[in-house]
Design an enzyme around this catalytic site. Structure first.
Site, PDB file in Angstrom:
ATOM      1  N   ASP A  16     -40.117 -10.071  -0.242  1.00 16.51           N
ATOM      2  CA  ASP A  16     -39.866 -10.993  -1.192  1.00 16.51           C
ATOM      3  C   ASP A  16     -38.460 -11.846  -0.887  1.00 16.51           C
ATOM      4  O   ASP A  16     -37.656 -11.034  -0.234  1.00 16.51           O
ATOM      5  CB  ASP A  16     -39.527 -10.368  -2.517  1.00 16.51           C
ATOM      6  N   HIS A 172     -37.451  -6.650   1.085  1.00 17.09           N
ATOM      7  CA  HIS A 172     -36.911  -7.845   0.846  1.00 17.09           C
ATOM      8  C   HIS A 172     -36.166  -8.580   1.939  1.00 17.09           C
ATOM      9  O   HIS A 172     -35.427  -7.692   2.994  1.00 17.09           O
ATOM     10  CB  HIS A 172     -35.752  -7.737  -0.317  1.00 17.09           C
TER      11      HIS A 172
END
Length: 208
Positions: A16, A172
C-alpha cells in the site's frame, strides 16, 4: 478476497502506497532484481506526489489497484467518523482513476480491484463499489505489521508463519515500515519453500 483456493505454491506481494515516498524505490529495485511483479494499492494523493514512481510501476509490469484518492474510511469504523455517502465513495474512487490516468498517460484500468482504506468495508460498500466498476475487494491473508514497528526479522517471521498457497501479503512502502528491509530475505525464504510470486490479478486467474 483474503486469498484464493489453490494447491499451487503461489503468493501475491501487495504494497500500500498512501503515506510518504518512503522506501518505494528500494522496493521496486528489489522486485526488479528478483524478477517479481507485485501489486500496489495506491492513493491519488500519493500518485500526485510521486508520479515518477507510478509510471515506473506501470512500466515494470506491476499491478495497480484502487485505494481511493485520500484514504478515508468508507464505513468510519477505524476513524470514528460517519460513513461516507455513496456519492462520496464514488468520488474518491473516480478521482484516483483520473490522477493515475493523467500521471501515466495510460488508459490502464485498476478495475475491478479495490483495496478499502483501513480494510473497512460492509454490505453498503459492497453495493456501492460495482457502480464504479469494482467487484473485487482485495484484502490480505497476512499483514506484515511493518507499519506497526516490527523489525525486518519479525516481519519476515510473521509473513513466513502465515504464508499459504494463494495467500496475499500486505506490506507498505512508507518510511515508518521496515517492510523494504525485510523484503529480500522474505523473498529468498519463500522461494526456498517453493513459492513463486504473482499479482493479485494473476492469483484470481489461477482460481479459475
Amino acid at each position: 478476497m483474503e486469498r484464493v483456493q489453490t494447491d499451487e505454491p503461489v503468493i501475491a506481494l501487495t504494497f500500500d502506497a498512501g503515506a510518504d515516498r518512503g522506501y518505494a524505490e528500494q522496493i521496486l529495485d528489489t522486485l526488479a532484481s528478483e524478477g517479481i511483479k507485485a501489486t500496489f494499492g495506491m492513493t491519488g494523493r500519493w500518485a500526485e506526489d510521486n508520479p515518477d514512481l507510478v509510471r515506473r510501476m506501470v512500466e515494470e509490469g506491476h499491478q495497480l489497484i484502487n485505494h481511493t484518492y485520500s484514504h478515508p474510511s468508507f464505513t468510519g469504523r477505524s476513524t470514528g467518523q460517519p460513513p461516507l455517502s455513496t456519492e462520496e465513495r464514488l468520488a474518491e474512487i473516480r478521482r484516483l482513476e483520473e490522477v493515475v490516468a493523467e500521471v501515466t498517460g495510460s488508459q490502464e484500468t485498476m478495475r475491478p480491484y479495490f483495496r478499502p482504506p483501513y480494510g473497512d468495508y460492509d454490505e453498503s460498500v459492497l453495493r456501492d463499489l460495482p457502480l464504479a466498476g469494482y467487484t473485487v475487494v482485495v484484502m490480505w491473508s497476512v499483514d506484515s505489521l511493518g507499519w506497526n514497528g516490527l523489525s525486518a526479522q519479525e516481519i519476515t517471521d510473521r509473513c513466513l508463519a502465515g504464508a499459504e498457497p494463494g495467500g496475499i501479503i500486505l506490506m507498505h512502502v512508507g518510511a515508518q515500515s521496515a517492510d523494504a528491509q525485510a523484503l529480500p530475505g522474505l523473498i529468498a525464504a519463500l522461494r526456498a519453500r517453493g513459492y513463486r510470486f504473482v499479482t493479485v490479478a494473476e492469483l484470481l486467474n489461477l482460481a479459475g
